[in-house]
Design an enzyme around this catalytic site. Structure first.
Site, PDB file in Angstrom:
ATOM      1  N   HIS A 163     -36.449 -23.109  -9.897  1.00 18.44           N
ATOM      2  CA  HIS A 163     -36.820 -23.446  -8.521  1.00 18.44           C
ATOM      3  C   HIS A 163     -37.380 -22.216  -7.802  1.00 18.44           C
ATOM      4  O   HIS A 163     -38.450 -22.267  -7.188  1.00 18.44           O
ATOM      5  CB  HIS A 163     -35.585 -23.994  -7.802  1.00 18.44           C
ATOM      6  CG  HIS A 163     -35.797 -24.368  -6.366  1.00 18.44           C
ATOM      7  ND1 HIS A 163     -35.834 -25.669  -5.922  1.00 18.44           N
ATOM      8  CD2 HIS A 163     -35.978 -23.597  -5.252  1.00 18.44           C
ATOM      9  CE1 HIS A 163     -36.022 -25.692  -4.613  1.00 18.44           C
ATOM     10  NE2 HIS A 163     -36.113 -24.439  -4.176  1.00 18.44           N
ATOM     11  N   GLU A 164     -36.682 -21.119  -7.884  1.00 21.74           N
ATOM     12  CA  GLU A 164     -37.140 -19.914  -7.170  1.00 21.74           C
ATOM     13  C   GLU A 164     -38.434 -19.373  -7.762  1.00 21.74           C
ATOM     14  O   GLU A 164     -39.305 -18.882  -7.033  1.00 21.74           O
ATOM     15  CB  GLU A 164     -36.043 -18.844  -7.160  1.00 21.74           C
ATOM     16  CG  GLU A 164     -34.739 -19.266  -6.485  1.00 21.74           C
ATOM     17  CD  GLU A 164     -34.922 -19.830  -5.076  1.00 21.74           C
ATOM     18  OE1 GLU A 164     -35.901 -19.473  -4.407  1.00 21.74           O
ATOM     19  OE2 GLU A 164     -34.073 -20.651  -4.657  1.00 21.74           O
ATOM     20  N   HIS A 167     -41.297 -21.199  -6.256  1.00 19.05           N
ATOM     21  CA  HIS A 167     -41.689 -20.637  -4.956  1.00 19.05           C
ATOM     22  C   HIS A 167     -42.582 -19.409  -5.166  1.00 19.05           C
ATOM     23  O   HIS A 167     -43.613 -19.258  -4.525  1.00 19.05           O
ATOM     24  CB  HIS A 167     -40.458 -20.215  -4.152  1.00 19.05           C
ATOM     25  CG  HIS A 167     -39.741 -21.353  -3.489  1.00 19.05           C
ATOM     26  ND1 HIS A 167     -40.397 -22.404  -2.896  1.00 19.05           N
ATOM     27  CD2 HIS A 167     -38.407 -21.585  -3.305  1.00 19.05           C
ATOM     28  CE1 HIS A 167     -39.501 -23.240  -2.381  1.00 19.05           C
ATOM     29  NE2 HIS A 167     -38.291 -22.774  -2.624  1.00 19.05           N
ATOM     30  N   HIS A 173     -41.349 -26.805  -0.863  1.00 18.33           N
ATOM     31  CA  HIS A 173     -40.420 -27.886  -1.180  1.00 18.33           C
ATOM     32  C   HIS A 173     -41.119 -29.232  -1.151  1.00 18.33           C
ATOM     33  O   HIS A 173     -41.973 -29.480  -0.305  1.00 18.33           O
ATOM     34  CB  HIS A 173     -39.252 -27.876  -0.189  1.00 18.33           C
ATOM     35  CG  HIS A 173     -38.376 -26.693  -0.368  1.00 18.33           C
ATOM     36  ND1 HIS A 173     -38.101 -25.798   0.629  1.00 18.33           N
ATOM     37  CD2 HIS A 173     -37.730 -26.229  -1.465  1.00 18.33           C
ATOM     38  CE1 HIS A 173     -37.309 -24.843   0.169  1.00 18.33           C
ATOM     39  NE2 HIS A 173     -37.079 -25.077  -1.098  1.00 18.33           N
ATOM     40  N   TYR A 219     -35.298 -31.329  -2.051  1.00 15.05           N
ATOM     41  CA  TYR A 219     -33.946 -31.221  -1.497  1.00 15.05           C
ATOM     42  C   TYR A 219     -33.108 -32.420  -1.931  1.00 15.05           C
ATOM     43  O   TYR A 219     -33.650 -33.502  -2.181  1.00 15.05           O
ATOM     44  CB  TYR A 219     -33.988 -31.303   0.027  1.00 15.05           C
ATOM     45  CG  TYR A 219     -34.253 -30.038   0.786  1.00 15.05           C
ATOM     46  CD1 TYR A 219     -34.496 -28.825   0.178  1.00 15.05           C
ATOM     47  CD2 TYR A 219     -34.253 -30.076   2.178  1.00 15.05           C
ATOM     48  CE1 TYR A 219     -34.738 -27.691   0.935  1.00 15.05           C
ATOM     49  CE2 TYR A 219     -34.501 -28.952   2.936  1.00 15.05           C
ATOM     50  CZ  TYR A 219     -34.744 -27.755   2.308  1.00 15.05           C
ATOM     51  OH  TYR A 219     -34.987 -26.654   3.061  1.00 15.05           O
TER      52      TYR A 219
HETATM   53 ZN   LIG Z   1     -36.414 -23.626  -2.365  1.00 16.55          ZN
END
Ligand SMILES: [Zn+2]
Ligand SMILES: [Zn+2]
Length: 510
Positions: A163-164, A167, A173, A219
């Site tokens: 996930h990071e 980014h 997101h 999320y």
């Molecule tokens: Zn995030």
């Protein structure tokens, strides 16, 4: 433990001043909830972090707008070999087992994309992986050293690491996508107003990928909830599972390949041999020529020869206001310049191709005087163009080696007028079969069907905008087969068809 977790989630939204729980107990909560989605883990881990975090785990950019960055030049650079090499360091604060897990997560990007993480030597731009106050990253490449924090307590999960890294590659997101209101309902009453900014819809480049409830970037249902009820509810079916428990989805990988165009291991042929190949194949269709010419280009290209829009979604542009303006006399005047790098013979061929639009349409190419919007024809790293008018100067590249063909020039001008490739038309599945098994998965994005304006013109196998049969084929077999008659000739050898001209007249109401 369930109660404890609910309490924790409840308090998450209310109290940002203090870590709710000590490091050890955060880890306990996380360990004991195998079924917790990745984003919830991240939010729990980051609660109380002293960093300024946007949407829970994005470092607030200090020098510029993150979204502009994302769309603009803040991607990692692609080398001439088609790979995007990203240098990294891993802090010595991690145990060797932890370091292995991190490296393993980084390498998970190598199989399905052109991203390659390499231990840093002396490169200026790089990612420094450190155990700071949470799991977070900047959005895209910031320039120089950028921290990607994976706190030893709470962030050492494969999914969080992925996930990071997403980014850091430039992805936001999922639930902030521009089209999210069609897919989820944000329940503002369940969200602490002071956290509402985390749910702002962004003007994102969705890369023509579907909204993905199971994206590693989505999320969970109760993110930042103040009362344990849904902050995000899927619509129309509220029971769809959202958030991620394991790792990246096919869509997540596909997006990377789209954002970092032409993910290929190696150029097929060098410049000289490109020209040779092209000269020796008089019968080669235009699109195949273009693809061979552009292979290994350092530009970010969509579908082989469309420049990545830097400020907006190309399709929206196409449908919207990004056509060239029509004057009161009914003519669409397009100013152009031709680089002095061309010989006078080459310049003549270019001008000749531009003028081919004058007889049958209301388009008029005129040498630029001082007009703001114009096309700058240059010999750059391939044959390519933007889609439609971008505003200001826009490059239309015709490399001297490989692109100096009448048909290629017409093809790229069609892009600049706002036309996409024929085989991406919304109705194409009635006319051609895409043979995915003959296409390298990393190039599959070039065959995505688009939501096009077909202007009531028939599907045209011989359009100057149609790919050839074996475009992006990995084995020489058809990537595109006409249906129902597979023997129909597709692609173009000479120039624009009647349909190609007719479309221009319809789009510009000539
Ligand atoms: Zn995030
Ligand atoms: Zn094209």
């Amino acid at each position: 433990m369930k109660t404890c977790l609910s309490l924790l989630l409840l308090l998450l939204g209310l109290c940002q001043a203090q870590p709710l729980v000590g490091e050890q107990s955060v880890a306990d909560v996380l360990e004991d909830n195998e079924d917790m989605d990745i984003s919830t883990r991240i939010l729990i881990s980051n609660n109380g972090s002293s960093e300024l975090l946007l949407e829970g785990d994005l470092l607030l950019p200090t020098t510029r707008n993150a979204m502009k960055c994302f769309r603009n030049s803040c991607l990692w650079k692609k080398s001439s070999n088609g790979l995007v090499t990203i240098p990294y360091t891993v802090s010595s604060a991690y145990t060797s087992a932890e370091t292995s897990r991190i490296v393993n997560a980084l390498q998970s990007f190598h199989q399905s994309t052109c991203i390659r993480f390499v231990p840093r030597r002396n490169q200026y731009d790089h990612i420094s992986i450190q155990s700071r106050g949470g799991c977070y990253s900047s959005l895209g490449r910031t320039g120089g050293m950028q921290v990607l924090s994976l706190r030893r307590s709470g962030c050492m999960y494969y999914g969080i690491m992925q996930h990071e890294v997403n980014h850091a590659l430039g992805f936001n997101h999922e639930q902030t996508r521009s089209d999210r209101d069609q897919y989820v309902k944000i329940n503002w009453k369940n969200i602490n107003p002071s956290n509402a900014y985390n749910f702002e819809r962004q003007d994102t480049n969705n890369l023509n990928t579907p909204y993905d409830y199971t994206s590693i970037m989505h999320y969970g249902r109760t993110a930042f909830s103040i009362n344990g009820r849904d902050s995000i509810t899927p619509i129309p079916n509220s029971r769809v599972q959202i958030g991620q428990r394991k790792g990246m989805t096919r869509n997540d990988f596909q997006r990377i390949n789209r954002l970092y165009r032409l993910c290929q291991a190696q150029p097929l042929v060098g410049e000289q041999s490109v020209a040779d190949v092209l000269e020796d194949n008089e019968d080669m269709d235009i699109s195949t020529r273009i693809l061979i010419s552009n292979n290994g280009s350092s530009e970010l290209l969509l579908e082989g020869d469309l420049l990545l829009p830097t400020t907006r979604n190309a399709m929206k542009c196409f449908r919207n206001s990004c056509l060239w303006k029509k004057s009161s006399n009914g003519l669409v005047t397009i100013p152009y310049t031709v680089s002095s790098a061309y010989t006078s013979a080459e310049t003549s061929r270019i001008v000749n191709a531009l003028q081919s639009f004058h007889q049958s349409t209301c388009i008029r190419f005129v040498p630029r005087r001082n007009q703001y919007d114009h096309i700058s024809i240059q010999s750059r790293g391939g044959c390519y163009s933007s889609l439609g008018r971008t505003g200001g100067m826009q490059v239309l590249s015709l490399r001297r080696s490989g692109c100096m063909y009448y048909g290629i020039m017409q093809h790229e001008v069609n892009h600049a007028l706002g036309f996409n490739h024929e085989q991406t038309r919304s109705d194409r599945d009635q006319y051609v079969k895409i043979n995915w098994k003959n296409i390298n998965p990393s190039n599959a994005y070039n065959f995505e069907r688009q939501d096009t304006n077909n202007l009531n013109t028939p599907y045209d196998y011989t359009s100057i905008m149609h790919y050839g049969r074996t475009a992006f084929s990995i084995n020489g077999r058809d990537s595109i087969t006409p249906i129902p008659n597979s023997r129909v000739q597709i692609g173009q050898r000479k120039g624009m068809t009647r349909n190609d001209f007719q479309r221009i007249n319809r789009l510009y109401r000539c």
